[in-house]
Motif scaffolding. Sequence first.
Motif, PDB file in Angstrom:
ATOM      1  N   VAL A  28     120.181 -28.876  61.358  1.00  0.00           N
ATOM      2  CA  VAL A  28     119.507 -28.084  60.322  1.00  0.00           C
ATOM      3  C   VAL A  28     120.519 -27.406  59.405  1.00  0.00           C
ATOM      4  CG1 VAL A  28     117.429 -27.676  61.689  1.00  0.00           C
ATOM      5  CG2 VAL A  28     119.343 -26.098  61.901  1.00  0.00           C
ATOM      6  N   ALA A  29     121.770 -27.928  59.415  1.00  0.00           N
ATOM      7  CA  ALA A  29     122.846 -27.256  58.680  1.00  0.00           C
ATOM      8  C   ALA A  29     122.626 -27.274  57.171  1.00  0.00           C
ATOM      9  CB  ALA A  29     124.188 -27.910  59.030  1.00  0.00           C
ATOM     10  N   LEU A  30     121.843 -28.238  56.677  1.00  0.00           N
ATOM     11  CA  LEU A  30     121.638 -28.340  55.228  1.00  0.00           C
ATOM     12  C   LEU A  30     120.506 -27.439  54.737  1.00  0.00           C
ATOM     13  CD1 LEU A  30     122.096 -32.191  54.665  1.00  0.00           C
ATOM     14  CD2 LEU A  30     123.711 -30.353  54.211  1.00  0.00           C
ATOM     15  N   LYS A  31     119.762 -26.830  55.650  1.00  0.00           N
ATOM     16  CA  LYS A  31     118.649 -25.959  55.263  1.00  0.00           C
ATOM     17  C   LYS A  31     119.182 -24.576  54.896  1.00  0.00           C
ATOM     18  CE  LYS A  31     115.671 -29.087  56.804  1.00  0.00           C
ATOM     19  NZ  LYS A  31     114.560 -29.691  56.089  1.00  0.00           N
ATOM     20  N   PRO A  32     118.405 -23.781  54.137  1.00  0.00           N
ATOM     21  CA  PRO A  32     118.822 -22.407  53.858  1.00  0.00           C
ATOM     22  C   PRO A  32     118.986 -21.623  55.164  1.00  0.00           C
ATOM     23  CG  PRO A  32     116.907 -23.015  52.531  1.00  0.00           C
ATOM     24  CD  PRO A  32     117.133 -24.131  53.497  1.00  0.00           C
ATOM     25  N   VAL A  33     119.928 -20.694  55.181  1.00  0.00           N
ATOM     26  CA  VAL A  33     120.285 -19.963  56.404  1.00  0.00           C
ATOM     27  C   VAL A  33     119.060 -19.329  57.064  1.00  0.00           C
ATOM     28  CG1 VAL A  33     121.654 -18.067  57.344  1.00  0.00           C
ATOM     29  CG2 VAL A  33     122.612 -19.515  55.551  1.00  0.00           C
ATOM     30  N   GLU A  34     118.197 -18.722  56.243  1.00  0.00           N
ATOM     31  CA  GLU A  34     117.081 -17.975  56.850  1.00  0.00           C
ATOM     32  C   GLU A  34     116.064 -18.904  57.520  1.00  0.00           C
ATOM     33  OE1 GLU A  34     116.303 -18.263  52.371  1.00  0.00           O
ATOM     34  OE2 GLU A  34     117.991 -18.015  53.738  1.00  0.00           O
ATOM     35  N   GLU A  35     116.027 -20.180  57.087  1.00  0.00           N
ATOM     36  CA  GLU A  35     115.087 -21.134  57.680  1.00  0.00           C
ATOM     37  C   GLU A  35     115.589 -21.701  59.010  1.00  0.00           C
ATOM     38  OE1 GLU A  35     113.373 -24.541  55.756  1.00  0.00           O
ATOM     39  OE2 GLU A  35     113.185 -23.419  53.881  1.00  0.00           O
ATOM     40  N   ARG A  36     116.906 -21.758  59.151  1.00  0.00           N
ATOM     41  CA  ARG A  36     117.493 -22.512  60.265  1.00  0.00           C
ATOM     42  C   ARG A  36     116.961 -22.084  61.624  1.00  0.00           C
ATOM     43  NH1 ARG A  36     123.844 -22.513  58.470  1.00  0.00           N
ATOM     44  NH2 ARG A  36     123.434 -23.241  56.359  1.00  0.00           N
ATOM     45  N   LYS A  37     116.979 -20.799  61.855  1.00  0.00           N
ATOM     46  CA  LYS A  37     116.586 -20.282  63.166  1.00  0.00           C
ATOM     47  C   LYS A  37     115.165 -20.723  63.517  1.00  0.00           C
ATOM     48  CE  LYS A  37     118.184 -17.271  66.347  1.00  0.00           C
ATOM     49  NZ  LYS A  37     119.418 -16.539  66.643  1.00  0.00           N
ATOM     50  N   LYS A  38     114.275 -20.670  62.495  1.00  0.00           N
ATOM     51  CA  LYS A  38     112.875 -21.037  62.723  1.00  0.00           C
ATOM     52  C   LYS A  38     112.721 -22.513  63.083  1.00  0.00           C
ATOM     53  CE  LYS A  38     111.074 -19.282  58.952  1.00  0.00           C
ATOM     54  NZ  LYS A  38     110.068 -19.251  57.890  1.00  0.00           N
ATOM     55  N   LEU A  39     113.629 -23.349  62.578  1.00  0.00           N
ATOM     56  CA  LEU A  39     113.505 -24.795  62.819  1.00  0.00           C
ATOM     57  C   LEU A  39     114.033 -25.205  64.197  1.00  0.00           C
ATOM     58  CD1 LEU A  39     114.541 -26.058  59.283  1.00  0.00           C
ATOM     59  CD2 LEU A  39     112.275 -26.259  60.319  1.00  0.00           C
ATOM     60  N   LEU A  40     114.817 -24.333  64.831  1.00  0.00           N
ATOM     61  CA  LEU A  40     115.329 -24.648  66.174  1.00  0.00           C
ATOM     62  C   LEU A  40     114.291 -24.226  67.211  1.00  0.00           C
ATOM     63  CD1 LEU A  40     119.080 -23.641  65.875  1.00  0.00           C
ATOM     64  CD2 LEU A  40     118.101 -25.930  65.927  1.00  0.00           C
ATOM     65  N   ARG A  41     113.259 -25.037  67.340  1.00  0.00           N
ATOM     66  CA  ARG A  41     112.153 -24.672  68.226  1.00  0.00           C
ATOM     67  C   ARG A  41     111.584 -25.936  68.841  1.00  0.00           C
ATOM     68  NH1 ARG A  41     106.892 -24.613  64.446  1.00  0.00           N
ATOM     69  NH2 ARG A  41     107.544 -26.320  63.103  1.00  0.00           N
ATOM     70  N   THR A  42     110.676 -25.769  69.787  1.00  0.00           N
ATOM     71  CA  THR A  42     109.966 -26.923  70.315  1.00  0.00           C
ATOM     72  C   THR A  42     108.599 -26.974  69.640  1.00  0.00           C
ATOM     73  OG1 THR A  42     109.075 -25.605  72.115  1.00  0.00           O
ATOM     74  CG2 THR A  42     111.099 -26.819  72.565  1.00  0.00           C
TER      75      THR A  42
END
Lengths: 151, 151, 151
Positions: free
Chosen positions: C47-61
């Motif tokens: 998710v490195a190419l996503k905006p910083v604030e989005e990244r955490k939300k995308l690391l989920r199941t």
Amino acid sequence: MAKLIEDEVFMAFATYSAIVILKMMLMSPMTAFFRLTRGAFANEEDVALKPVEERKKLLRTHTDVERVRRCHQNDIENIVPFVLIGLLYALTGPELSTALLHFRVFAGCRIFHTIAYITVLPQPSRGLSWVVGMLVTFSMAYRVLSKVFVL
Amino acid sequence: MAKLIEDEVFMAFATYSAIVILKMMLMSPMTAFFRLTRGAFANEEDVALKPVEERKKLLRTHTDVERVRRCHQNDIENIVPFVLIGLLYALTGPELSTALLHFRVFAGCRIFHTIAYITVLPQPSRGLSWVVGMLVTFSMAYRVLSKVFVL
Amino acid sequence: MAKLIEDEVFMAFATYSAIVILKMMLMSPMTAFFRLTRGAFANEEDVALKPVEERKKLLRTHTDVERVRRCHQNDIENIVPFVLIGLLYALTGPELSTALLHFRVFAGCRIFHTIAYITVLPQPSRGLSWVVGMLVTFSMAYRVLSKVFVL
């Protein structure tokens, strides 16, 4: 019996299969190493020698351990099909040079895939090595099906 | 065709492979048994016959179910490489007594590993059976690579 | 070498093995597809190419991703044993019609199993296809052990 193993394509298959399977098996000790150094265990009996108050804290997951486990799982999902399809492929009697090209690209991809996964290389390095390795297996499966199709 | 299966080493390999693969497959019904008795399911359709208010509670993990699943996963990580390397090993024509020693130690280790895992025997019983089984596969891989090395 | 692959039972085995292994491998791109469309990733570098604030939300199941992964895992637990036992079974020289019956039932079961799993068909459709597929492998293992038993 002896004949099978004297075939050059089969010998090359056996060599590369052994190499990628050994690479896959090394993920197990690596998981154990990360569990021990990171202090993240899955079974209560694995922490039985620790002081009681510490035990609960050690029964946890850790991102480094989970990363190695995902890498191991990806190996199982890709290396086992390669060896199974590769065995059938080697029996269809391909050219040695074509077979070696398949085996070498796959082994290279999977070794690079592990390095990319464990050392957290930026994408698409890991993704590409995964896709190319899979395409090698697809190519061998295509040859197998075009040679032996009996439904 | 018939020749391969008439070789004594290959017959021993086939016997022990079938045994350890069947052992591995038995983990699936065992997981189902623990899911049913512990009331811990992974899929909503698996609890569709239960009353609505119960369903949500049944979609959970349970330590006993997770233990069986880890045991199953460990089997996949160790038994599949054993069978794949063992097939190549059997084709290199080892002494029957040496081959039997490898197969027997591995099968014994994996059966004991499952007992140690499921009945929560104190360590290092589980760890040792895991390591010795792995060393058997490494020993067979060494023989394969020393006989057929074609890079 | 050529002889093995010219045997009709072995050709049928190779065909059905290639089909079910390809089916199993297709679960990998399907997992990738669900990860991308559902926005549920496991690795930070993905998710490195996503905006910083989005990244955490995308690391989920995500339940859909987990469903595909369970389906893939079930394939590994059932298709790999089928291919390994099936290889030994094909070498014991069974009748072509008996062998084809085994291979066809298994392939049909596993393709239906995937459809039932991914499209969330009501039980016992998924459970039945899993059990029947397993019984096919048990039947082949029984034939192998009764032909080659060397302990």
